[in-house]
Design an enzyme around this catalytic site. Structure first.
Site, PDB file in Angstrom:
ATOM      1  N   GLY A   1       0.869  -1.273   0.067  1.00 52.47           N
ATOM      2  CA  GLY A   1      -0.126  -0.143   0.124  1.00 52.47           C
ATOM      3  C   GLY A   1       0.905   1.228   0.039  1.00 52.47           C
ATOM      4  O   GLY A   1       2.081   1.303  -0.131  1.00 52.47           O
TER       5      GLY A   1
ATOM      6  N   ASP B   1       6.142  -2.519   0.768  1.00 49.74           N
ATOM      7  CA  ASP B   1       6.711  -3.934   0.724  1.00 49.74           C
ATOM      8  C   ASP B   1       7.370  -4.128  -0.373  1.00 49.74           C
ATOM      9  O   ASP B   1       8.324  -4.624  -0.618  1.00 49.74           O
ATOM     10  CB  ASP B   1       5.519  -5.077   1.099  1.00 49.74           C
ATOM     11  CG  ASP B   1       4.656  -5.366   0.240  1.00 49.74           C
ATOM     12  OD1 ASP B   1       4.219  -4.393  -0.745  1.00 49.74           O
ATOM     13  OD2 ASP B   1       3.710  -6.368   0.427  1.00 49.74           O
TER      14      ASP B   1
ATOM     15  N   GLY C   1      -1.588  -8.680  -5.377  1.00 48.81           N
ATOM     16  CA  GLY C   1      -1.901  -7.366  -6.248  1.00 48.81           C
ATOM     17  C   GLY C   1      -0.926  -7.344  -7.290  1.00 48.81           C
ATOM     18  O   GLY C   1      -0.236  -8.192  -7.544  1.00 48.81           O
TER      19      GLY C   1
ATOM     20  N   GLU D   1       3.105   2.630  -8.924  1.00 49.87           N
ATOM     21  CA  GLU D   1       1.740   2.025  -8.848  1.00 49.87           C
ATOM     22  C   GLU D   1       1.304   1.476 -10.136  1.00 49.87           C
ATOM     23  O   GLU D   1       0.112   1.803 -10.636  1.00 49.87           O
ATOM     24  CB  GLU D   1       0.959   2.939  -8.257  1.00 49.87           C
ATOM     25  CG  GLU D   1       1.110   3.200  -6.563  1.00 49.87           C
ATOM     26  CD  GLU D   1       0.722   1.777  -5.764  1.00 49.87           C
ATOM     27  OE1 GLU D   1       0.004   0.871  -6.255  1.00 49.87           O
ATOM     28  OE2 GLU D   1       1.234   1.752  -4.579  1.00 49.87           O
TER      29      GLU D   1
ATOM     30  N   CYS E   1      -8.920  -0.097  -6.065  1.00 47.75           N
ATOM     31  CA  CYS E   1      -8.991   1.207  -5.680  1.00 47.75           C
ATOM     32  C   CYS E   1     -10.204   1.983  -5.926  1.00 47.75           C
ATOM     33  O   CYS E   1     -10.182   3.351  -5.690  1.00 47.75           O
ATOM     34  CB  CYS E   1      -8.034   1.713  -6.764  1.00 47.75           C
ATOM     35  SG  CYS E   1      -8.287   2.058  -8.349  1.00 47.75           S
TER      36      CYS E   1
ATOM     37  N   CYS F   1      -8.415  -1.456 -14.077  1.00 49.21           N
ATOM     38  CA  CYS F   1      -6.900  -1.339 -13.692  1.00 49.21           C
ATOM     39  C   CYS F   1      -5.912  -2.830 -13.922  1.00 49.21           C
ATOM     40  O   CYS F   1      -6.762  -3.894 -14.025  1.00 49.21           O
ATOM     41  CB  CYS F   1      -6.601  -1.011 -12.266  1.00 49.21           C
ATOM     42  SG  CYS F   1      -7.245   0.636 -11.720  1.00 49.21           S
TER      43      CYS F   1
ATOM     44  N   GLU G   1      -4.115  -4.499 -12.248  1.00 48.74           N
ATOM     45  CA  GLU G   1      -4.641  -5.293 -11.082  1.00 48.74           C
ATOM     46  C   GLU G   1      -5.881  -5.875 -11.031  1.00 48.74           C
ATOM     47  O   GLU G   1      -5.943  -7.173 -10.407  1.00 48.74           O
ATOM     48  CB  GLU G   1      -4.260  -4.483  -9.730  1.00 48.74           C
ATOM     49  CG  GLU G   1      -4.408  -5.194  -8.577  1.00 48.74           C
ATOM     50  CD  GLU G   1      -3.746  -4.291  -7.326  1.00 48.74           C
ATOM     51  OE1 GLU G   1      -2.614  -3.781  -7.255  1.00 48.74           O
ATOM     52  OE2 GLU G   1      -4.501  -4.251  -6.316  1.00 48.74           O
TER      53      GLU G   1
HETATM   54 ZN   LIG Z   1      -7.117   0.203  -9.305  1.00 49.38          ZN
END
Ligand SMILES: [Zn+2]
Length: 408
Positions: free
Chosen positions: A145, A184, A212, A233, A248, A253, A255
């Site tokens: 995050g 991370d 993710g 990101e 999000c 996206c 992800e």
């Molecule tokens: Zn997103």
């Protein structure tokens, strides 16, 4: 980070990566001037962080070169990875060699429960460090995050479902140590740079896939975190305006398509019921005969296609020479490789894909925690309190651990 701390960190990374290296070698590797190297190395030798380990035998002219290495027994550090299902910690020497590990499984990943588990992990590792007589000097923490690295507050984490959670504050009180917190994937990227497949590479990216899709960037030898810690990101690269909903809040996206959840959603949307993990999906995909097997292979192909587009965007933007694909999802690489490579090449401009080596690196939870330990090592190296004689270690106190409060 001040200019002096930056030079220290770069020199440390070079010494750690090389194992042992001469001052001339450091100058060549870091681009710092020989006089700057001498100035930065002197207090590191005095404080016992670095030590001289012999003389280089070179065939060339000039004086023999004294070799420098990290004095790994100078201090220990603890690195902890926070994840929704478990808290994993490692105790390492100052050269990031793992000497002990501890894990707590989580039934709830609410902030209080998670930080209490982190404290328990720390206490277990502390007892090993005390027995080894090398006390921990700092604690590094990695979490998925957006993290404000100045304050140690997790601003927002979709994977933990956290907003504005102070991680550093309670752990600092509980351990009495400096606590460094970062995203991370960034911690893993630093570990790859120092010890892993990014060693000796000035610019590269680590893309992680799994729960993710994350991305860490080393640019010109330094971790690039951006203005407010949000760089990399890649998971929220908008690919399909009408695509599936992302954690999000937006749609389509990378992800949302390529993460574990994206793969499982594709299976559900295409009539495959009861598949709850990517491991199960991988088993299904290996079954040539069934309709579910066809859908599972398609799910990984769609994920691979999306990852390839993300990789193309990254290479077009930064013209990287190396990308390391990691994270627990990389284990399914064989199932999405061909789609990833074809869409990567299709969407790359000019020679951006040809110029870039894609390397697969399957890492375990210990490596994520080791990455968090690297944060703590950076702090130990750059911290003024270690510009003191070696004997000062005896001053380290173990405060009675304060209990992290119950969940409100
Ligand atoms: Zn997103």
């Amino acid at each position: 980070m001040t200019v002096g701390e930056d030079a220290k960190a770069r020199i440390l990374a070079a010494v750690l990566g090389a194992g042992s290296i001469s001052r001339a070698g450091l100058a060549a590797m870091t681009g710092l001037s020989p006089s700057r190297i001498t100035k930065v190395v002197a207090p590191l030798l005095e404080s016992g962080i670095l030590r001289e380990v012999g003389v280089a035998v070179s065939g060339g002219p000039g004086r023999p070169q004294r070799m420098l290495a990290v004095n790994r027994h100078r201090a220990s550090v603890v690195g902890i990875k926070l994840a929704p299902s478990a808290v994993t910690g490692v105790l390492t020497n100052v050269d990031a060699r793992i000497t002990a590990r501890a894990v707590r499984r989580l039934r709830s990943h609410r902030p209080g429960s998670t930080l209490r588990a982190a404290q328990e992990v720390y206490q277990e590792l502390l007892s090993v460090a005390v027995a080894n007589r090398v006390p921990p000097a700092a604690l590094g923490v990695g979490v998925g995050g957006h993290v404000n690295t100045d304050t140690g507050v997790c601003v927002r984490s979709a994977i933990m479902d956290w907003r504005e959670v102070d991680i550093a504050g309670p752990l600092r009180v509980a351990t009495g140590l400096p606590v460094l917190v970062s995203n991370d994937v960034n911690t893993l990227t630093v570990a790859e740079h120092w010890f892993g497949k990014g060693r000796g590479t000035e610019s590269f990216a680590v893309i992680t896939t799994g729960a993710g899709v994350g991305c860490g960037l080393i640019l010109s030898g330094r971790l690039h975190t951006g203005t407010s810690g949000l760089a990399g990101e890649l998971g929220h690269l908008p690919l399909h305006p009408d695509g599936p909903e992302c954690t999000c809040g937006n749609r389509g996206c990378l992800e949302a398509v390529a993460s574990d959840q994206g793969i499982l959603r594709f299976l559900r949307d295409n009539g495959v019921r009861g598949c709850r993990s990517v491991q199960q999906a991988m088993h299904l995909a290996q079954d040539e005969q069934t309709a579910a097997g066809v859908v599972a292979r398609e799910a990984f192909a769609v994920a691979g296609h999306a990852l390839g587009r993300g990789l193309a965007a990254l290479c077009n933007l930064l013209n990287l020479g190396k990308v390391i694909l990691s994270g627990e999802g990389a284990i399914a690489y064989a199932l999405f490789r061909s789609e990833l490579e074809s869409s990567w090449r299709e969407h790359s401009f000019s020679s951006a894909a040809d110029d870039c080596d894609l390397i697969i690196d399957l890492v375990d939870e210990d490596q994520w925690a080791r990455g968090a330990a690297c944060l703590a090592i950076q702090d130990v190296i750059s911290s003024a309190r270690y510009d003191e004689p070696l004997g000062s270690l005896t001053k380290v106190q173990y405060p009675e651990a304060a209990k992290i409060g119950e969940e409100r």
